[in-house]
Every structure is written in structure tokens, then in C-alpha cells.
Design a protein around this motif. Sequence first.
Motif, short mmCIF file in Angstrom:
data_model
loop_
_atom_site.label_atom_id
_atom_site.label_comp_id
_atom_site.label_asym_id
_atom_site.label_seq_id
_atom_site.Cartn_x
_atom_site.Cartn_y
_atom_site.Cartn_z
N PRO B 14 0.81 -1.21 0.00
CA PRO B 14 0.00 0.00 0.00
C PRO B 14 0.85 1.27 0.00
O PRO B 14 1.93 1.31 0.61
CB PRO B 14 -0.79 -0.09 1.31
N LEU B 285 -12.03 -3.76 -6.53
CA LEU B 285 -10.88 -2.88 -6.31
C LEU B 285 -10.91 -2.28 -4.91
O LEU B 285 -9.88 -2.09 -4.27
CB LEU B 285 -10.87 -1.75 -7.35
N GLN B 286 -12.13 -2.00 -4.45
CA GLN B 286 -12.31 -1.46 -3.11
C GLN B 286 -11.47 -2.24 -2.08
O GLN B 286 -10.88 -1.66 -1.20
CB GLN B 286 -13.80 -1.56 -2.77
N SER B 287 -11.43 -3.56 -2.25
CA SER B 287 -10.76 -4.41 -1.26
C SER B 287 -9.24 -4.33 -1.34
O SER B 287 -8.54 -4.89 -0.50
CB SER B 287 -11.22 -5.86 -1.42
N LEU B 288 -8.70 -3.65 -2.37
CA LEU B 288 -7.25 -3.49 -2.47
C LEU B 288 -6.77 -2.20 -1.81
O LEU B 288 -5.58 -1.96 -1.70
CB LEU B 288 -6.81 -3.47 -3.94
N ILE B 290 -7.76 -0.94 1.39
CA ILE B 290 -8.45 -0.92 2.68
C ILE B 290 -7.49 -0.91 3.84
O ILE B 290 -7.84 -1.33 4.93
CB ILE B 290 -9.40 -2.14 2.82
N ARG B 294 -8.65 -1.92 7.60
CA ARG B 294 -8.09 -3.11 8.23
C ARG B 294 -7.39 -2.76 9.55
O ARG B 294 -7.55 -3.46 10.55
CB ARG B 294 -7.09 -3.74 7.27
N LYS B 334 -12.65 -11.29 0.32
CA LYS B 334 -13.06 -9.90 0.26
C LYS B 334 -13.41 -9.41 1.65
O LYS B 334 -13.86 -10.16 2.49
CB LYS B 334 -14.29 -9.81 -0.64
N LYS B 335 -13.20 -8.14 1.86
CA LYS B 335 -13.49 -7.58 3.18
C LYS B 335 -14.99 -7.62 3.49
O LYS B 335 -15.82 -7.60 2.60
CB LYS B 335 -12.99 -6.14 3.26
#
Lengths: 337, 337
Positions: B14, B285-288, B290, B294, B334-335
Motif C-alpha cells: 500500500p 478494487l475497493q478491497s485493495l 483498505i 483493516r 473480500k473484506k
Amino acid sequence: MSMLKGFHKGDIRPFLVEGQQVGLIKSDVLKQLVKYPEVFCIRDCEQTKQGLVELNPAFRDYNERTEQLEKVLRNLRSEELFPALQGWRDEYFEVKSDHRALLKMERAATPLFGVRKYGVDINGYVRHPTQGLCIWLQQRSNTKETWPGKWDNMVGGGLSVGFGIKETAIKEAAEEASIPSDLVKNLVSAGCVSFFFESRQGLFPNTEYVFDLELPLDFVPHNADGEVQAFELLPAKECVERVFTPDFKTTSAPVVIDFLIRHGHITADDVVDFTQIVELLHVPLQSLYIYKTRLEQIQKQQKQQQQQQEKLPNDESNCNCGSLPIKPLENGHKKAA
Amino acid sequence: MSMLKGFHKGDIRPFLVEGQQVGLIKSDVLKQLVKYPEVFCIRDCEQTKQGLVELNPAFRDYNERTEQLEKVLRNLRSEELFPALQGWRDEYFEVKSDHRALLKMERAATPLFGVRKYGVDINGYVRHPTQGLCIWLQQRSNTKETWPGKWDNMVGGGLSVGFGIKETAIKEAAEEASIPSDLVKNLVSAGCVSFFFESRQGLFPNTEYVFDLELPLDFVPHNADGEVQAFELLPAKECVERVFTPDFKTTSAPVVIDFLIRHGHITADDVVDFTQIVELLHVPLQSLYIYKTRLEQIQKQQKQQQQQQEKLPNDESNCNCGSLPIKPLENGHKKAA
């Protein structure tokens, strides 16, 4: 939305039959299955380090697997441990992997094993001269086992063994809404939605194949199988409101939301979370059932590492970043495609 | 499809600005950024255990962040290390999080930082009396910086600061295909596709907002800005073939495939991998992005555990599965939503 709840708690593990992942098992179910060691092997995979539940691989064939599993299910049912099993229907669902049938399982039990389910849905709509796009909804009968009295799509049903997808849609259109063949010929395949719903009944990793059907202004659906108490034609705007109320069947809402998005009645300029909503209509269920793929990847990597070590016993000159604290990402990444 | 390649290799981390994850950085880029310790802090997060790249949090504001980053980018460009930077355009992209502008970055550099990009696309189509559904495609000019000479959607373009989504679509329709306002008023919002494309240029985590536009039989688009060399009207069936060839711009294919699915020209009965294809058009993509979510989850869990330990110092009676080898799933989830 409570979709995918529990996935960060680490309490769900793959369910394998003949080395193929066919389901997901939560810890409340696991606690019971552990009492049947002759039917379920509960272990950690040495390579993926995942906890697994495996149907005893010693069972010889489809029939033996089906019978052994059913014995456990009937026991669990008599112990009244799971609300899902109180809806026992004496109806089988065929559990497959890569198009190979592995066993059949009482339909009511599938949420306990997190087996992927597939269905069809028809969005019936009318282009009204004054009200614009209007959508036919059904109200489910009050006597239905699941979601009694809730609002639902005009037509929907589960896929059955031996029927095609469009074929199932046509059959359900006749049974649920008495749609004649000259109208149903206008059915248009429009994609699918996938979602993951969790409730007291268990896990619902569902994919719904979606069809759109434009209907003439003067057509009124009526029910033929006693499972519907009413049909109502609703302007799109009112439909947007109703689909987000508790009066709407939760697991049917994604199909209607997808329809409203595709037809321009929920737009990115209107809704801040538009892209997140679209993502939730297409949860990558595929990535939850990849135990075997992951195992093969790890084995391949190990083999490559071994080969590399044999080639370059002390040569690390092709790597400049050994001193950087690079660690793999661990969360929420979809598998490589 | 090579989408999401690299996510199992653990070489992507990230990129944070002001504690918000705004991008993803691969190890080849990381190797260069590590040379600018006054601009980038490269560290492991103690709580998520993830490796991070953080823009120096000591920078005071939007302008200082922009200038400091740009200095590095101009250096990297002069060193000719990254093909992406050879396409330098002197055009800025605004990097935001939760609608707050954090800095602006040269557009050509965004793939190196894995910044999410947003665009609009218009599927122009005709209902032909004999050929059925036909789709207008454009062939990109041979002089374009990216994807020269490739086939593409009729109209497409990036979202710019200060413009609405439909507004951008209308502007691009005029510039790229000279579509007059009386036709463009029929534009229908039809959802979005999200995909993750990786190439020598870097990472392309893109979301395209999709519009459909039915055009009259006698309308022929013509280009106004010199970026298109031809337009062609193609029957849906031929379009299904062309979109899967190397003559089609890879990052535009998802928009056309989505259109063909929504209009019944790619169906689940025809294509075995139908559900997987639909999943790939809607990569979460949202889950990349986060990292912060997290981190907050972990902090909340730690707090809960602490509170529980204070309450029940030696009481584990509410857990019967202590002896089971339960381990968390580690892959591809996925989150929670």
C-alpha cells in the motif's frame, strides 16, 4: 449490508469432497461434524496451512458419499441443533465440481455446508406512456417456508439438474406468472449477480442468472402454483425505495438493484457509494472456492524454488532488495486470473 | 487474462498519504523510492504486519506534497528507468481520499503508484432491421501515445476535476464522435466495470462508468479532435469476435464485453466460464485499498480482546472448540461489507 460477515474472524474453512472444494463450513457446524470422525476428516493442510473439513476420501462413490452424509444430516436434524434442518424438504441438491457430480445433499442442508447455489430471475417490465419504466414485483405467499409475505422479483427459481439456464427461466415464467410462450420469446439474457448472504440458517453464496422481459401494457401476470399472493406494477422510482426496505426479500434485492442500475434508475451521479454497490452485486465467489488452485500454486512455487536453489546455490546477485523489509500483503486479494 | 497478476507474489504494498491508502507500489518502483528517504517512509505496519510506503507525513499541505513528489518523478524520468514516465504529458491527476484532495501527480506517473483511475465510456448502438443489434466502434489514431491503431469503444475518456460523470460523457461524445445534443439526450447510465490491468507501464486499477446510447440508423459518427482514424458499425456477433483479438485495446474490452452480456449476446448457456467473466468485469478494487479499514478492525479487535480478558481472566467455558486445529483462512477473501 451484512454480506461476507465472518470472513475476517477466521472461523470458516473449506469443505472438500474428493480433493475439490465444494463448500465452506463455519465453526458452529464444525463443532458438530467433529463428532463423526468416520465421515469427516478435520485437519490442517500442510501446504496451504488452512484448516480443512474433508468428506472421508475412503468412500467409494457417489452413492456411498450421499448415504454417509445423509446419515449425519438426519442425526443433526433429530437433535434440532440447526434451524436450517427444520425446513427439511426431502428434495436433493446435486453437489458438483468441474461439472462432475460428487454427491447429492438434502436442499435444506446446503447453507450449513456453504455450497454454492445457482438460480434464475426474470425482471418483468413495461414502458408506460406516462409513468415511464415500471417493474412487475410479486408478493410471496404467506405460507411459503422461506421469506413468507415478502416482496420479490416477478419470477425466480433454483436451477435443477438437467435443465438449461434459459430453459429454467421459461419454465418458471409459466409456473409463477403464467407468461405465455409468445411473450416469453422476448426474454433477454442480461448477466448475473453474485452475493454472499449469511443468516441464522447458514451461508448463502448465490449466483443468480438474470433475464429481462419487456411486457405489453395490457398483460397482467397471475400465479399458477399457489406460491404467490399478489403481483404489482411499480414505477422504477418507487421500486428503488421498496427494494431497500425490510419488506423486500433480502436475497432478491441484488437482482432488482442490478436491473435499476442497468436501466439508468440508480446512477453514479446520484449515489455516492455507486461503485461499492456494483462491487457488492458481483462478489467474487470464485475466489472463496479455490483451495485446489491455491494448493497447486504453492506446489508449483515450491518446485520452482527448489529448481532455482539447485541452479544458484550461493548467487543472490539478481536481487537488490534483500535489505528492504518487504512483506507480502495478507488481506483481501482476489486470486490471479 | 493477466488481470491481478502479481498479487500472490507478495511484491505489492500500500501507498499511504496522510494515513489514507491511495495506491499500490510494486517492488521495481519501491527499489527506486527507497533512494529518497526524505520523501518516502518505507516501513512495516506494526499492527497489520504489512509493508507500507508512506509519503513523508511531515509535509505540511497539498502544495508541499505535490512539489516533493514531483521532484522525485522528474528525477526518475531523467534516469529513464520507467517506460511510463517517457509518456510525460504535463497534465495533472488529482489524488484524493474520501473526496479530500491530497496532492496532484503527473498523469503519466499514476500507474507507478497504482492510483485508482476513473473514466466514462459510451456504447453507441443501432437496432438494424436486418442485422439486429450493431455496435459503433472507433479505431484509435496511429499517432496516439497509448494503444495507437487499436479498436476501441465509440467514445471514452478520463474523469476530470470539477466535471460530473454524465457531464463528462456528454463532453466526450461531442469531442470524439460529434454526437449532437438531440441524440446525446438519450444517453442511459448502465453501471460500471472495474478491472485491474498490469503491464510494463505499471498498474491500472480502473473503474469505467458505462453509458448506452441508441442511435438512429442514418447517423454516422465523425471525429472532431484528431484522435480517431475511423468508425465502424459492427453486428454484435462480429463484435464478440473482435473484442477478444489483440487488435482491440485491452483496457476497453471489459466495457464492450459488459455491453454484450447485458444485451444478451454473450450468455450463460453459451459460455462455460460465464460467471467468472462477469466476476472479472467487477474486480473488487475497493478491497485493495483498505489499509486504514483493516488497521481500524485490528485495533477494535485488540480492544475487545483486552476488555474480554479483563472480564473473564480464566474462563474459557464459552468455547468448546479449543482442541480443534482451527486456523484462519488466509487467501483471497473480500473484506466484510
